[in-house]
Design a protein around this motif. Structure first.
Motif, short mmCIF file in Angstrom:
data_model
loop_
_atom_site.label_atom_id
_atom_site.label_comp_id
_atom_site.label_asym_id
_atom_site.label_seq_id
_atom_site.Cartn_x
_atom_site.Cartn_y
_atom_site.Cartn_z
N PRO B 531 0.73 -1.16 -0.03
CA PRO B 531 -0.20 0.03 -0.14
C PRO B 531 0.99 1.24 0.23
CG PRO B 531 -0.68 -1.40 1.86
CD PRO B 531 0.38 -2.07 1.17
N ILE B 534 2.13 1.85 -3.63
CA ILE B 534 1.29 2.40 -4.43
C ILE B 534 0.98 3.93 -4.16
CG2 ILE B 534 -1.26 2.43 -4.88
CD1 ILE B 534 -1.10 -0.78 -4.25
N LYS B 535 0.95 4.20 -2.85
CA LYS B 535 0.51 5.64 -2.43
C LYS B 535 1.74 6.30 -3.09
CE LYS B 535 -1.80 8.33 -0.43
NZ LYS B 535 -3.22 8.74 -1.38
N MET B 545 -5.09 6.00 -8.22
CA MET B 545 -4.91 4.91 -7.22
C MET B 545 -5.46 3.61 -8.15
SD MET B 545 -3.63 5.41 -4.37
CE MET B 545 -4.22 4.35 -3.00
N ALA B 556 -4.41 -4.03 -12.57
CA ALA B 556 -4.46 -2.98 -11.49
C ALA B 556 -4.50 -3.71 -10.27
CB ALA B 556 -5.96 -2.24 -11.78
N VAL B 557 -4.01 -3.22 -9.18
CA VAL B 557 -3.86 -3.70 -7.77
C VAL B 557 -5.17 -3.43 -7.17
CG1 VAL B 557 -2.93 -3.24 -5.50
CG2 VAL B 557 -1.41 -3.18 -7.62
N LEU B 558 -5.80 -2.43 -7.25
CA LEU B 558 -6.97 -1.88 -6.92
C LEU B 558 -8.14 -1.87 -7.75
CD1 LEU B 558 -5.78 0.69 -4.35
CD2 LEU B 558 -6.37 -1.45 -3.77
N LYS B 559 -9.28 -2.29 -7.27
CA LYS B 559 -10.57 -2.56 -8.38
C LYS B 559 -11.31 -1.07 -8.42
CE LYS B 559 -10.55 -6.31 -10.71
NZ LYS B 559 -10.75 -6.38 -12.25
N GLU B 560 -11.81 -0.48 -7.30
CA GLU B 560 -12.66 0.77 -7.34
C GLU B 560 -12.63 1.19 -5.96
OE1 GLU B 560 -16.17 -1.01 -8.82
OE2 GLU B 560 -17.06 -1.09 -6.69
N GLU B 561 -12.97 2.43 -5.84
CA GLU B 561 -13.15 3.05 -4.56
C GLU B 561 -14.41 2.37 -4.18
OE1 GLU B 561 -12.67 7.60 -3.54
OE2 GLU B 561 -12.64 7.41 -5.47
N THR B 562 -14.15 2.40 -2.34
CA THR B 562 -15.58 1.75 -1.74
C THR B 562 -16.62 2.74 -1.86
OG1 THR B 562 -14.57 2.69 0.12
CG2 THR B 562 -13.96 0.38 -0.28
N LYS B 563 -17.80 2.25 -1.40
CA LYS B 563 -18.90 3.23 -1.64
C LYS B 563 -19.11 4.70 -0.78
CE LYS B 563 -21.16 -0.58 -0.67
NZ LYS B 563 -22.09 -1.57 0.02
N THR B 564 -18.17 4.74 0.24
CA THR B 564 -18.12 5.76 1.38
C THR B 564 -17.39 6.78 0.55
OG1 THR B 564 -16.96 4.48 2.65
CG2 THR B 564 -19.04 4.78 3.57
#
Lengths: 417, 564
Positions: B531, B534-535, B545, B556-564
């Motif tokens: 993490p 990545i940052k 990101m 891609a390491v991350l798929k999508e932003e969480t809902k909040t």
């Protein structure tokens, strides 16, 4: 020179620091991350502190209580600081700490407490083969991505291993809109707490497959699927039972390993059963002046016990550092019967003034209706009945040795009757 | 040819036929199994033909197409260049670096997102002494020569390099009888300093070896280097001297006129080179075929390797391999234990044939077999010390020798093909020869002078964890990022990661940062630092990101932003 220097500002290190400081020791905590609190920072689920505070706190809440106490006490801390070298001199430890503010600082300490916590076992350590795409994460790493970063690392995943973090992440990922296709556990029993199976899997209809493992990862860039296999009694995959499960992520919750590389660099002996240092009832390792507590000592289930061991350790180290004449330790091994996986402490220092001994232990296999007993020279001096004992749950007992005149020739035994 | 065909038909399959083409032999037909393809190829090899072109197909076997970059643009369209080098492995990069001495334009292309993505980042990093190959082979010649060149070139390029030496171990007493044969081979190949040593001396040098070992031959010239750092260093120095690198660039077609390549089509436009160098590894035969010059065939041979926790590094000081008589009468080490330049112990490699050129998967059965076979050399090592494993693919020809030559039929094509082990060790020497051949070809069209300002040297990467304390202090004082430790296992600082991101070959992926800095290569395998890495990439590049990948394309390491 510091009386006590603590490596790690998680629950163990914080509790140790606060206690040592309270006892008047000149104390410093060194933390490699940029904030205090350790792994608790990312554990936003509740259930922490039931024993200590009689409340259900979240991880950050629990950590904050200790961080506040530390601030109130004026405890000295160094964050974003990495100990690159540590060396033992005569009655003093020399540390080299790296950070961006001071570059490299030399620190001297009378005692050192190792409260480094643990790391997660990786995919390669559980023999997963196949390709090496993106999307394979340990549960703690996935938890960091979701809870600290606010990003989903996968949309449709499988979880290997039924450890607590894996179960908690199954729920967390589901709540965030990811699909968890199943939890696969190589053993024939669940590794995590029963309450977590109910609250994290059953409530969300996430299937649990015991005696199954991932044998192969498929996909060049992103995980596209995994090959799942049934395993035999020796946990070896059974040929012919291969099944392909499509997914874009693999989350691993396959165990924790105490981080003891610093301990090893000081030649501290480790217990192969706990993977933590061998210690006496004061949490001092076999190297004079080096202490260990929390998950670096042995993997705990509950943070409350982590804090407790930290407190004891902080207290012992403070007291030891104040003593001008060090009494020689006389260590007697606590023998354990074969059905006990481990017991901590592994030694009792008969010269020590602390005679109230807290023992943490785990059994090897599930047992029902048993009595555990502690014997001194074959005479039972403590017994406790258990309706059941489970290797997944660490147990804690207290033994009072005040009444006995102890000698080097005494024999301590810990057994299930 | 009739004899070869008869032998193949008798031992492999009646459905295989042989044809002569130029000075090579073509095999055609359909068989049931890949192993038959390889068997037939081996029978036809080294029987008086220049090369084996194995076109035998396997029934119902689907071989996937070459992995292509996603990008398609015109960034290279209509580029005129004196030299086009295809392939950014250690060979292609070494060639580019040597040619950059000259006042010629050079374009280096690779289809991957970074350099050294295939075999050059998937090997044991040994600079072999030159024993394995038969005398008179190109392998033996370039290996011994290349080995000797490493001291200078690694120093110039600022790459850490160590002549640790290696031992061929004798497990049984009778093996010692073969020692004179090995010494003779060493002598024939021009290897200096080989010595037979007894148990006592061996135990002094390598105290943790199995005490059942009876003796060894020591080769002092054997060395270790990080193969991907070497490749990247070659490329960075070449770039500093003016060559152009284009990654994510795949060659798809060539146009020829009068026995000469006129243009080369890529996913990023058409290039007009004067000379083309084929350094394309496992695809070298396909590239040759584009110029209608395929006189050899690459049959991919996989090798798996395992890396052990650094904390067990003290168990070995050098490189050890068990003696075995090997398969094809040649004296081979057959894998061993290597103390890598970074201090880990590496186990492997093994070797098995497979039809796929880019299938880097590891296989549990073959892997465990290899580990169990090799690990008992050092009894204190256990499979539990393994922190990671991977596979690489050797670009083997059926002749099992290097091809380092000008094409006989295409006047402006030069081949550096079939470069399998000991390719890394041979790279400096191969590059020198290809440099000569390319210049020879170029000099037909223009006068070639040396560049006035050629700099042989590349600045060493800052590696804080191995610096002296005062030096480290000084560096952190100048830039505080070097004081922020990101990877705790390998002690890598934020400053080093930013250096990698801003290096001459700008990198943006987690793996590219890892290869340059070692962040994520320790025992936790990136569990803690990923993490943070990545940052840092997000802060120092134009990527969001969710756009940051492990290794380019769809990783891609991350798929999508969480809902909040």
């Amino acid at each position: 020179m510091y009386d006590v220097v603590i490596l790690g500002a998680g629950p163990a290190g914080l509790a140790a620091g606060i206690e040592a400081h309270k006892k008047g020791a000149n104390t410093l905590i060194i933390e490699r991350e940029n904030r205090l609190g350790g792994i608790l920072k990312q554990c936003i689920h509740d259930g922490f502190g039931l024993i200590r505070f009689k409340e259900r706190l979240t991880g950050p809440e629990y950590a904050n209580r200790y961080i506040k106490m530390a601030k109130k006490e004026g405890l000295e801390t160094l964050t974003s600081t990495f100990v690159s070298h540590i060396k033992k001199g005569k009655g003093v430890f020399y540390l080299e700490a790296v950070n961006s503010e001071c570059g490299i600082t030399s620190i001297e300490a009378k005692t050192v407490i190792l409260a480094n916590g643990c790391r997660e076992r990786t995919a390669k350590q559980v023999h997963i083969h196949g390709s090496r795409p993106s999307g394979i994460y340990t549960a703690g790493l996935a938890q960091y991505f979701v809870n600290v970063f606010g990003y989903l690392p996968c949309k449709k995943c499988v979880i290997l291993g039924s450890g607590d973090i894996g179960l908690i992440m199954a729920r967390r990922l589901t709540l965030e809109g990811a699909e968890v296709k199943g939890v696969y556990e190589v053993k024939s029993t669940v590794s995590g707490l029963t309450r977590n199976v109910a609250q994290c899997l059953d409530d969300y209809n996430i299937p649990l497959h015991l005696s199954h493992t991932i044998t192969k990862v498929i996909g060049d860039e992103r995980v596209e699927a995994v090959e799942i296999c049934e395993v035999d009694q020796n946990m070896n995959p059974i040929k012919g039972t291969e099944k392909k499960v499509e997914c874009d992520g693999v989350i691993l919750s396959v165990g924790l390993i105490p981080e003891n590389e610093v301990a090893e660099s000081l030649d501290v002996c480790l217990d192969p059963a706990t993977k933590g240092p061998l210690v006496d009832q004061n949490f001092m390792s076999l190297i004079e002046g080096v202490y260990s507590c929390g998950n670096a000592l042995h993997v705990n289930d509950l943070v409350d016990y982590v804090s407790e061991s930290g407190e004891y350790t902080g207290n012992s180290a403070a007291e030891y550092s104040k003593r001008s004449i060090k009494k020689e330790r006389k260590l007697v091994r606590v023998k354990k019967s074969n059905d006990i996986l481990y017991v901590v402490p592994q030694y009792i220092d008969i010269n020590s003034t602390s005679k109230k001994i807290v023992l943490y232990f785990r059994v090897k296999e599930k047992r029902e209706k048993v009595v555990i007993c502690f014997k001194l020279n074959r005479e039972t001096i403590f017994t406790k009945k258990y309706k059941y004992l489970n290797p997944l749950e660490m147990e804690r007992i207290e033994i009072e040795l005040e009444l006995y005149d102890l000698t080097e020739n005494d024999k301590f035994e810990f057994a299930i009757e | 040819m009739i004899k070869i065909q008869r032998k193949i038909q008798q031992t492999v399959s009646k459905k295989i036929v042989c044809k002569e083409w130029r000075s090579s032999i073509i095999l055609e037909g359909m068989v049931e199994d890949w192993s038959d393809v390889v068997k037939a190829g081996k029978i036809a090899a080294n029987k008086g033909y220049k090369g084996v072109v194995n076109k035998i197909e396997v029934k119902n076997l689907h071989i996937p197409e070459i992995n292509k970059p996603i990008i398609a643009d015109n960034s290279l369209d209509k580029t005129q260049t004196d030299v086009l080098t295809i392939g950014g492995g250690v060979i292609g990069c070494a060639i580019a670096r040597e040619l950059a001495k000259w006042d010629v334009s050079i374009l280096l292309v690779d289809k991957e997102d970074d350099l050294a993505m295939h075999t050059s980042s998937r090997n044991d990093g040994i600079i072999h002494p030159g024993l394995a190959a038969n005398p008179k082979t190109k392998k033996a010649y370039y290996n011994v020569k290349g080995n000797a060149m490493y001291t200078k070139v690694s120093e110039e390029l600022g790459v850490v390099f160590r002549r640790s030496g290696s031992y061929v171990l004798f497990e049984k007493r009778w093996m010692k009888l073969v020692a004179p044969l090995i010494m003779k081979r060493a002598n024939q190949n021009g290897i200096k300093g080989a010595t037979v040593i007894g148990m006592k001396r061996l135990q002094e040098e390598e105290p943790y070896l199995n005490t059942s070992i009876k003796g060894a031959i020591f080769f002092p010239s054997t060395a270790t280097v990080s193969p991907y750092k070497m490749t990247i260093a070659y490329a960075e120095n070449a770039i500093a001297n003016g060559i152009v690198l284009s990654l994510n660039t795949i060659v798809t077609e060539m146009k020829k006129e009068r026995g000469k390549i006129i243009s080369v089509k890529t996913n990023r436009g058409t290039i007009y080179p004067k000379v083309v160098i084929n350094a394309s590894g496992v695809y070298a035969d396909k590239i040759a075929n584009m110029a209608d010059d395929q006189f050899f065939t690459i049959h991919p041979r996989k090798g798996e390797i395992a890396l052990m926790d650094k904390k067990k590094g003290y168990l070995l000081n050098s490189i050890v391999g068990k003696f075995n008589l090997g398969h094809s009468k040649c004296i081979t080490k057959g894998g061993g234990l290597v103390k890598t330049i970074e201090g880990n112990i590496l186990t492997g490699p093994n070797a098995y044939e497979q039809p796929y050129r880019e299938d880097f998967t590891t296989n549990r059965d073959s892997f465990e077999l290899m580990v169990n076979k090799l690990i008992d050399t050092v009894p204190k090592l256990s499979p539990g010390d393994i922190i990671t494993y991977m596979a690489g693919i050797r670009a083997a020809t059926y002749e099992e020798d290097f091809i380092v030559e000008k094409s006989e039929y295409v006047s402006n094509l030069v081949h550096a093909a079939g470069i399998q082990s000991p390719g890394l060790a041979s790279a400096p020497a191969i590059a020198e020869e290809i440099e000569r051949l390319a210049l020879e070809s170029l000099s037909e069209t223009k006068d070639i002078k040396r560049k006035e300002k050629w700099n042989a040297r590349r600045k060493k990467d800052k590696q804080l964890s191995i610096m002296s304390l005062p030096e480290r202090k000084r560096i952190i004082n100048i830039n505080s990022d070097y004081g922020e430790i990101v990877c705790r296992c390998e002690e890598v600082s934020k400053g080093e990661i930013i250096d990698a991101i801003n290096s001459p070959i700008a990198v943006k992926t987690v793996d590219a940062v890892k290869r340059r800095t070692r962040a994520g290569m320790g025992r936790c395998q990136g569990g803690f630092c990923m993490p943070l890495v990545i940052k840092i990439i997000e802060e120092n590049t134009d990527l969001e990101m969710t756009e940051i990948t492990k290794k380019g394309k769809d990783s891609a390491v991350l798929k999508e932003e969480t809902k909040t």
